[in-house]
Design a protein around this motif. Structure first.
Motif, mmCIF file in Angstrom:
data_model
loop_
_atom_site.group_PDB
_atom_site.id
_atom_site.type_symbol
_atom_site.label_atom_id
_atom_site.label_comp_id
_atom_site.label_asym_id
_atom_site.label_seq_id
_atom_site.Cartn_x
_atom_site.Cartn_y
_atom_site.Cartn_z
ATOM 1 N N ALA A 1 0.892 -1.123 -0.013
ATOM 2 C CA ALA A 1 -0.099 0.100 -0.050
ATOM 3 C C ALA A 1 0.798 1.373 0.054
ATOM 4 O O ALA A 1 0.449 2.283 -0.765
ATOM 5 C CB ALA A 1 -0.972 0.184 1.260
ATOM 6 N N CYS A 2 1.739 1.093 0.624
ATOM 7 C CA CYS A 2 2.784 2.295 0.886
ATOM 8 C C CYS A 2 3.586 2.492 -0.448
ATOM 9 O O CYS A 2 3.705 3.623 -0.870
ATOM 10 C CB CYS A 2 3.842 2.275 1.908
ATOM 11 N N VAL A 3 3.822 1.508 -1.243
ATOM 12 C CA VAL A 3 4.380 1.765 -2.513
ATOM 13 C C VAL A 3 3.485 2.440 -3.597
ATOM 14 O O VAL A 3 3.894 3.110 -4.211
ATOM 15 C CB VAL A 3 4.938 0.295 -3.139
ATOM 16 N N GLY A 4 2.281 1.899 -3.502
ATOM 17 C CA GLY A 4 1.268 2.446 -4.465
ATOM 18 C C GLY A 4 0.939 3.793 -4.210
ATOM 19 O O GLY A 4 0.780 4.680 -5.236
ATOM 20 N N LEU A 5 0.800 4.196 -2.988
ATOM 21 C CA LEU A 5 0.668 5.559 -2.591
ATOM 22 C C LEU A 5 1.959 6.435 -2.495
ATOM 23 O O LEU A 5 1.600 7.667 -2.797
ATOM 24 C CB LEU A 5 -0.234 5.699 -1.050
ATOM 25 N N GLY A 6 2.836 5.865 -1.978
ATOM 26 C CA GLY A 6 4.117 6.749 -1.839
ATOM 27 C C GLY A 6 4.482 7.134 -3.191
ATOM 28 O O GLY A 6 5.471 8.248 -3.222
ATOM 29 N N SER A 7 4.366 6.227 -4.297
ATOM 30 C CA SER A 7 4.951 6.709 -5.452
ATOM 31 C C SER A 7 4.234 7.970 -6.134
ATOM 32 O O SER A 7 4.622 8.676 -6.802
ATOM 33 C CB SER A 7 4.527 5.591 -6.464
ATOM 34 N N ALA A 8 2.758 8.036 -5.589
ATOM 35 C CA ALA A 8 2.244 9.338 -5.964
ATOM 36 C C ALA A 8 2.748 10.363 -5.270
ATOM 37 O O ALA A 8 2.982 11.503 -5.913
ATOM 38 C CB ALA A 8 0.753 9.121 -5.668
ATOM 39 N N ALA A 9 3.185 10.273 -4.312
ATOM 40 C CA ALA A 9 3.857 11.751 -3.572
ATOM 41 C C ALA A 9 5.392 11.704 -4.158
ATOM 42 O O ALA A 9 5.594 13.038 -4.217
ATOM 43 C CB ALA A 9 4.216 11.093 -1.987
ATOM 44 N N LEU B 1 -0.923 15.908 -17.028
ATOM 45 C CA LEU B 1 -2.044 15.222 -17.352
ATOM 46 C C LEU B 1 -1.714 14.288 -18.433
ATOM 47 O O LEU B 1 -2.199 13.320 -18.605
ATOM 48 C CB LEU B 1 -3.281 16.266 -17.779
ATOM 49 N N ALA B 2 -1.044 14.611 -19.594
ATOM 50 C CA ALA B 2 -0.675 13.727 -20.430
ATOM 51 C C ALA B 2 0.006 12.832 -20.115
ATOM 52 O O ALA B 2 -0.016 11.567 -20.518
ATOM 53 C CB ALA B 2 -0.005 14.615 -21.625
ATOM 54 N N THR B 3 0.987 12.828 -19.196
ATOM 55 C CA THR B 3 1.887 11.868 -18.565
ATOM 56 C C THR B 3 1.209 10.905 -17.861
ATOM 57 O O THR B 3 1.375 9.658 -17.930
ATOM 58 C CB THR B 3 3.035 12.422 -17.801
ATOM 59 N N ALA B 4 0.329 11.548 -16.978
ATOM 60 C CA ALA B 4 -0.866 10.563 -16.277
ATOM 61 C C ALA B 4 -1.604 9.755 -17.379
ATOM 62 O O ALA B 4 -1.730 8.226 -17.198
ATOM 63 C CB ALA B 4 -1.715 11.202 -15.396
ATOM 64 N N THR B 5 -2.027 10.230 -18.164
ATOM 65 C CA THR B 5 -3.230 9.622 -19.079
ATOM 66 C C THR B 5 -2.146 8.364 -20.042
ATOM 67 O O THR B 5 -2.601 7.488 -20.097
ATOM 68 C CB THR B 5 -3.605 10.320 -20.329
ATOM 69 N N ALA B 6 -0.818 8.465 -20.367
ATOM 70 C CA ALA B 6 0.037 7.639 -20.823
ATOM 71 C C ALA B 6 0.599 6.557 -19.905
ATOM 72 O O ALA B 6 0.628 5.105 -20.036
ATOM 73 C CB ALA B 6 1.211 8.312 -21.423
ATOM 74 N N THR B 7 0.637 6.746 -18.651
ATOM 75 C CA THR B 7 1.117 5.878 -17.652
ATOM 76 C C THR B 7 0.297 5.031 -16.851
ATOM 77 O O THR B 7 0.390 3.763 -16.549
ATOM 78 C CB THR B 7 2.017 6.628 -16.502
ATOM 79 N N MET B 8 -1.149 5.674 -16.620
ATOM 80 C CA MET B 8 -1.921 4.866 -15.862
ATOM 81 C C MET B 8 -2.375 3.822 -16.316
ATOM 82 O O MET B 8 -2.676 2.596 -15.690
ATOM 83 C CB MET B 8 -3.238 5.719 -15.226
ATOM 84 N N PRO B 9 -2.814 3.541 -17.792
ATOM 85 C CA PRO B 9 -3.110 2.254 -18.084
ATOM 86 C C PRO B 9 -2.086 1.327 -18.109
ATOM 87 O O PRO B 9 -2.475 0.085 -17.933
ATOM 88 C CB PRO B 9 -3.489 2.770 -19.450
ATOM 89 N N LEU B 10 -0.836 1.721 -18.384
ATOM 90 C CA LEU B 10 0.145 0.745 -18.304
ATOM 91 C C LEU B 10 0.396 0.087 -16.931
ATOM 92 O O LEU B 10 0.492 -1.062 -16.555
ATOM 93 C CB LEU B 10 1.459 1.312 -18.571
ATOM 94 N N GLY B 11 0.134 1.060 -15.784
ATOM 95 C CA GLY B 11 0.284 0.569 -14.355
ATOM 96 C C GLY B 11 -0.605 -0.326 -14.251
ATOM 97 O O GLY B 11 -0.608 -1.336 -13.667
ATOM 98 N N LEU C 1 3.352 2.469 -10.837
ATOM 99 C CA LEU C 1 3.104 3.248 -12.023
ATOM 100 C C LEU C 1 1.912 4.005 -12.010
ATOM 101 O O LEU C 1 1.569 5.130 -12.119
ATOM 102 C CB LEU C 1 3.331 2.336 -13.167
ATOM 103 N N ALA C 2 0.909 3.144 -11.460
ATOM 104 C CA ALA C 2 -0.433 3.809 -11.451
ATOM 105 C C ALA C 2 -0.562 4.938 -10.183
ATOM 106 O O ALA C 2 -1.380 5.762 -10.530
ATOM 107 C CB ALA C 2 -1.731 2.523 -11.153
ATOM 108 N N GLY C 3 0.004 4.399 -9.080
ATOM 109 C CA GLY C 3 0.169 5.607 -8.143
ATOM 110 C C GLY C 3 0.829 7.055 -8.651
ATOM 111 O O GLY C 3 0.286 7.925 -8.332
ATOM 112 N N ALA C 4 1.927 6.725 -9.345
ATOM 113 C CA ALA C 4 2.466 7.948 -9.493
ATOM 114 C C ALA C 4 1.821 8.742 -10.754
ATOM 115 O O ALA C 4 1.539 9.791 -10.724
ATOM 116 C CB ALA C 4 3.970 7.507 -10.344
ATOM 117 N N ALA C 5 1.065 8.099 -11.575
ATOM 118 C CA ALA C 5 0.178 8.554 -12.512
ATOM 119 C C ALA C 5 -0.978 9.272 -11.909
ATOM 120 O O ALA C 5 -1.502 10.442 -12.159
ATOM 121 C CB ALA C 5 -0.287 7.482 -13.454
#
Length: 399
Positions: free
Chosen positions: A254-262, A277-287, A309-313
């Protein structure tokens, strides 16, 4: 009491904000222990999480106008006090009703602090460095929010795995952090002038920017849906689908998924909203694809990489949404307008818990997760398309 400088106050408020959000996410890896103690099933986990979201939304509806009318510090202090009360409830009432009440209070605290703390940080930064833009304050605000949410599961997971009293010690440790946050907040300088008058609901921005505002709020909803997936359901997937029962591992994932966002907020802090926004749109489906593949194949590594990846996006998506709303908001009503963003966003926390819970009855957990990933990617693509076609002023602000 004597006050600190605005620069020092900025750091203290960020720490207090992180303390409140840390406390709000402490129960994440403990739900399986609550189930064992109080003898309830997975459906009740959805109820427990839903009452938390109700508390958050209630706090958000209350806090925006109060912070504009009463000042920032009183509302933040009240939020920390309510979170401290939630810890007391978890400790002294070890039963299902106590768990429900504690989660309502914890959500109420997070709702009370989110918009006023963000506004407070923007104002403190403006006072400390009037010649710079507020991008740094937005990054710190989002990082404090998401960083706290990420640290909570790690703290409680480690304590539950290797320390005694796993349903007691995490809340005592969190209470000590909250008391420290209150003491830090006392010396932070106030930035708002209390004003008389009746509270108002959080307003929308001017009608000419409504499309950009609504798209940004929906972007916040998608981001928080990703956070909810890891905050509420990653321990369940680890235990029931992947076969891992370690509380520390559940907290770490959980920390990895949420911490990558921070972490993404800090590493990519110079990205303009449009590019974020463009980076998130490209990265989130991959994650999300990696998360689904990890669950279907039983691969912990794919699950964790996909979560990062999904958390960072999701973090980039939230910052792009926050920056846009800040830029389109009237300065004197910023706390109330930000409350609207957070109300929509935190409502998204309930989407994976309730939606995946219901869909799992029909398609199983693997099929439900795949459906969630597809719907999330479609929603994000639609939000991006609308956001990039917004009115000229909002478009210019986002570049």
């Amino acid at each position: 009491m004597p006050r600190t400088t605005h620069a020092t106050g900025f750091a203290l408020v960020a720490l207090a904000y992180a303390a409140a959000t840390t406390a709000g996410s402490v129960p994440t890896p403990l739900y399986v222990l609550f189930q064992r103690r109080d003898h309830f099933g997975t459906a009740m986990v959805s109820v427990v999480f839903a009452v938390y979201v109700i508390g958050v939304v209630t706090g958000l509806l209350t806090a925006g106008a109060r912070a504009d009318r009463l000042g920032r510090r009183p509302v933040l202090a009240a939020a920390l006090a309510v979170q401290l009360l939630a810890c007391v409830v978890f400790v002294v009432w070890p039963a299902l009703p106590g768990l429900l009440l504690g989660r309502v209070l914890s959500g109420l605290s997070v709702g009370l602090i989110s918009a006023p703390a963000t506004t407070f940080l923007l104002e403190l930064h403006r006072c400390a460095r009037p010649d710079t833009d507020h991008g740094h304050a937005e990054v710190v605000s989002t990082a404090a929010n998401l960083g706290g949410i990420a640290l909570g599961p790690l703290l409680s997971g480690v304590l539950a795995e290797w320390a005694p009293a796993p349903l007691l010690l995490p809340f005592l440790a969190t209470a000590a952090v909250l008391v420290t946050g209150l003491l830090l907040l006392i010396v932070a300088p106030e930035t708002a002038t209390p004003a008389a008058g009746r509270p108002q609901r959080p307003p929308a921005v001017a009608s000419g920017h409504r499309r950009a505002f609504v798209a940004s709020c929906l972007g916040g909803l998608v981001a928080f849906a990703i956070f909810g997936l890891f905050a509420a359901l990653s321990p369940t997937f680890l235990a029931e689908t992947l076969g891992y029962h370690s509380h520390a591992l559940a907290g770490l994932v959980a920390c990895v998924g949420l911490g990558s966002a921070a972490a993404g907020q800090v590493g990519l802090r110079r990205l303009a909203p449009r590019r974020a926004l463009a980076t998130a749109t490209a990265t989130m489906p991959l994650g999300l694809g990696c998360v689904v593949a990890g669950v279907w194949s039983g691969s912990l590594g794919l699950f964790v990489v996909g979560g990062a990846l999904a958390g960072a996006a999701a973090g980039l998506l939230l910052r792009a949404s926050l920056t846009t709303v800040v830029q389109l908001s009237p300065v004197d009503r910023r706390a109330r307008t930000l409350a609207a963003l957070f109300i929509t966003g935190y409502s998204g926390l309930a989407v994976p818990v309730i939606g995946l819970g219901a869909a799992s009855q029909l398609a199983g957990p693997r099929g439900a997760l795949a459906g969630f990933a597809v719907l999330t990617a479609i929603g994000l693509a639609a939000i991006t398309a609308v956001r990039l076609r917004s009115d000229p002023k909002a478009h210019a602000l986002a570049t």
